[in-house]
Write an enzyme that holds these catalytic residues in place. Structure first.
Site, PDB file in Angstrom:
ATOM      1  N   PRO A  10       0.966  -1.214   0.096  1.00 12.01           N
ATOM      2  CA  PRO A  10       0.044  -0.019   0.094  1.00 12.01           C
ATOM      3  C   PRO A  10       0.811   1.053   0.015  1.00 12.01           C
ATOM      4  O   PRO A  10       1.757   1.487   0.668  1.00 12.01           O
ATOM      5  CB  PRO A  10      -0.806  -0.212   1.041  1.00 12.01           C
ATOM      6  N   GLY A  11       0.447   2.103  -0.639  1.00 15.78           N
ATOM      7  CA  GLY A  11       1.450   3.542  -0.851  1.00 15.78           C
ATOM      8  C   GLY A  11       0.174   4.531  -0.837  1.00 15.78           C
ATOM      9  O   GLY A  11       0.110   5.442   0.193  1.00 15.78           O
TER      10      GLY A  11
ATOM     11  N   ARG B 231      -1.215  15.398 -11.541  1.00 16.34           N
ATOM     12  CA  ARG B 231      -2.214  14.270 -11.557  1.00 16.34           C
ATOM     13  C   ARG B 231      -3.278  14.755 -12.623  1.00 16.34           C
ATOM     14  O   ARG B 231      -3.563  13.804 -13.472  1.00 16.34           O
ATOM     15  CB  ARG B 231      -2.397  13.485 -10.505  1.00 16.34           C
TER      16      ARG B 231
ATOM     17  N   TYR C  34      -3.145  12.281 -15.913  1.00 16.92           N
ATOM     18  CA  TYR C  34      -4.372  11.238 -15.585  1.00 16.92           C
ATOM     19  C   TYR C  34      -5.684  11.803 -15.776  1.00 16.92           C
ATOM     20  O   TYR C  34      -6.773  10.877 -15.619  1.00 16.92           O
ATOM     21  CB  TYR C  34      -4.141  10.361 -14.390  1.00 16.92           C
TER      22      TYR C  34
ATOM     23  N   CYS D 185       1.841  28.273 -17.711  1.00 15.21           N
ATOM     24  CA  CYS D 185       1.211  28.587 -19.049  1.00 15.21           C
ATOM     25  C   CYS D 185       0.991  27.181 -19.908  1.00 15.21           C
ATOM     26  O   CYS D 185       1.408  26.970 -20.745  1.00 15.21           O
ATOM     27  CB  CYS D 185       2.652  29.213 -19.760  1.00 15.21           C
TER      28      CYS D 185
ATOM     29  N   TYR E  66       1.842  11.106  -4.753  1.00 17.30           N
ATOM     30  CA  TYR E  66       2.164  11.635  -6.168  1.00 17.30           C
ATOM     31  C   TYR E  66       1.911  13.049  -6.485  1.00 17.30           C
ATOM     32  O   TYR E  66       1.577  13.504  -7.264  1.00 17.30           O
ATOM     33  CB  TYR E  66       1.328  10.799  -6.938  1.00 17.30           C
TER      34      TYR E  66
END
Length: 487
Positions: free
Chosen positions: A339-340, A382, A386, A415, A445
């Protein structure tokens, strides 16, 4: 007050950020509104947190992280307890989510191991291990692991030198590098003349789970692992067993990220244990351990489900392992997980200051408020990478319910049109420049993938606990950036 939203979009009021008491899984466990209406974390008011520190800033609830580490360690130890007929279980913190020496000390102190994926992460893990377990522990660093693709000869040699518990090989080439490293360690006297290096093989199981394509890691056409379906994994296992320098310790599987449904992990158990059975039939070696990876999901917005708890995950895995080993007639292996995100993510929030407000008409009476903040994609890539969804609430005051709401998009100062922090959120219509927004679930992350794009300085990470505060990572300054320049 602007209140119209485009046709077909979620009605106004449905995209507000849940308060900590409404969705505690979305926030650090100590987060709450204080008597003045401002957010508190770790017994520190927002004013205290920001007194001597600039925004943007990450705030880590250290008690929350410690509790999550203890919970994962206990869940795996209980469900895979020998008294239940199992062979032990271990949780390794996936360091790529967010790692510093302080974080590493915290998770090690609560009984977890640490899974690393680079020389830098391994070095931090070793430094923390020396502090927690003593310097001698780094010679047999069984609580650490090293995985990742394309490992260098030096990285593999470092892992073998410290005898890490998990050295996860990703290709046939890495098998050759590991064998050569052991020969050199024998020649140097670090290893005994017949001592072997214990290794694991990362499998491509063909099971797809999780979110965006970029974080799904078990399909065939990608860079990680050795294919089970093509027979390459069995051939790699034969090669390890045949190498006199190596011992095949275990098999590793990682099927993706941001996973809520445990069915994918049950399928992975089946693929991994059946291959383990095949390897034993072909070579006489029954792997002692299987690592079923991580990728356990968390909530980022109020529309996300509540994720399975560590206890639910551990029990589902234990039941699947016990059942299939009984069917195959094999002894149960030691089982580990990684797990992270599920640890670091909810333990941290990002604080931003509102720097600008722009009202944009969208036609047919609809409008959007663009809220500029003093950070952006340099501290959270992210959403751009993603299309990840986040939410935000006003943290420096309790919103006035009479002010109404406005559909907003929180954007950064970079920008790039894709520089979005929160794509859609309903914020108070009286939002003003100088207000502070809190974005929850940014511990995984966020800072670890931060950059200096547009020569922004990377934010600091403050720890808070029991009314105390300090730096996990100090904020960068422009002087830090200039100091890196050459002549």
């Amino acid at each position: 007050m602007m209140s119209a939203v485009p046709a077909g979009k979620a009605p106004l009021g449905t995209l507000t950020a849940p308060e900590p008491e409404a969705r505690p899984d979305l926030w650090p466990s100590t987060a709450r509104r204080g008597a003045d209406g401002a957010l508190e974390i770790g017994g520190r008011s927002l004013g205290e947190i920001l007194a001597d520190a600039p925004t943007p800033m990450f705030v880590l609830d250290e008690a929350d992280l410690r509790g999550r580490a203890a919970t994962w360690a206990a869940a795996m130890a209980e469900e895979f307890w020998s008294g239940y007929g199992m062979a032990g279980g271990q949780a390794y913190y996936a360091a790529k989510a967010f790692l510093t020496t302080r974080v590493a000390r915290t998770v090690l102190s609560e009984g977890m191991g640490i899974d690393t994926a680079s020389a830098g992460e391994l070095a931090i893990g070793l430094a923390a291990l020396a502090e927690v377990d003593g310097e001698a522990a780094t010679a047999h660093a069984t609580r650490l692991g090293l995985h990742g693709n394309g490992k260098t000869e030096a990285e593999i040699a470092a892992a073998l030198t410290h005898r890490v518990g998990h050295l996860v090989l990703d290709s046939v080439e890495e098998i050759d590098l590991a064998a050569a490293a052991v020969r050199r360690l024998r020649e140097s006297g670090i290893y005994g003349p017949v001592e072997t290096g214990a290794v694991m093989l990362r499998l491509t199981t063909g099971i797809h789970a999780g979110g965006h394509e970029y974080i799904s890691t078990a399909h065939e056409d990608q860079k990680f692992g050795i294919s089970v379906a093509t027979g390459a994994a069995l051939d790699a296992a034969r090669a390890v067993v045949a190498a006199p320098e190596l011992t095949l310790h275990g098999l590793h599987s990682h099927i993706g990220s941001q996973i809520f449904d445990l069915a994918g992990f049950r399928e992975a158990v089946s693929v991994v244990l059946r291959l383990r059975h095949q390897i034993a039939a072909a070579t006489g070696v029954l792997c002692q351990e299987v690592d079923l990876g991580g990728g356990y999901g968390i909530a980022y917005t109020g529309s996300d489900p509540v994720a399975p708890s560590p206890a639910e995950v551990a029990r589902a895995l234990a039941e699947a392992v016990r059942s299939l080993c009984a069917e195959l007639g094999d002894a149960v292996p030691h089982v580990s997980v990684e797990p992270g995100r599920s640890m670091a993510g909810p333990a941290m929030v990002t604080l931003y200051t509102v720097t600008g407000l722009k009202h944009v008409q969208l036609g047919e009476g609809a409008a959007r408020l663009y809220v500029s903040v003093d950070g952006g994609m340099s501290d959270n890539i992210r959403p751009a990478l993603y299309d990840a969804a986040y939410t935000a609430l006003v943290a420096n005051r309790r919103p006035d319910p009479e002010a109404g709401l406005v559909r907003a998009r929180v954007v950064g100062k970079h920008c790039e049109s894709g520089d979005v922090v929160v794509r859609d959120v309903d914020l108070p219509a009286d939002l003003a420049v100088g207000d502070v927004l809190a974005v929850p679930a940014t511990g995984a992350y966020g800072r670890s993938m931060a950059s200096n794009y547009n020569l922004f300085t990377r934010p600091g990470v403050a720890w808070v606990e029991d009314g105390r505060q300090g730096w996990v990572l100090r904020p960068e300054t422009i002087a830090h950036l200039l100091a890196l320049e050459g002549d």
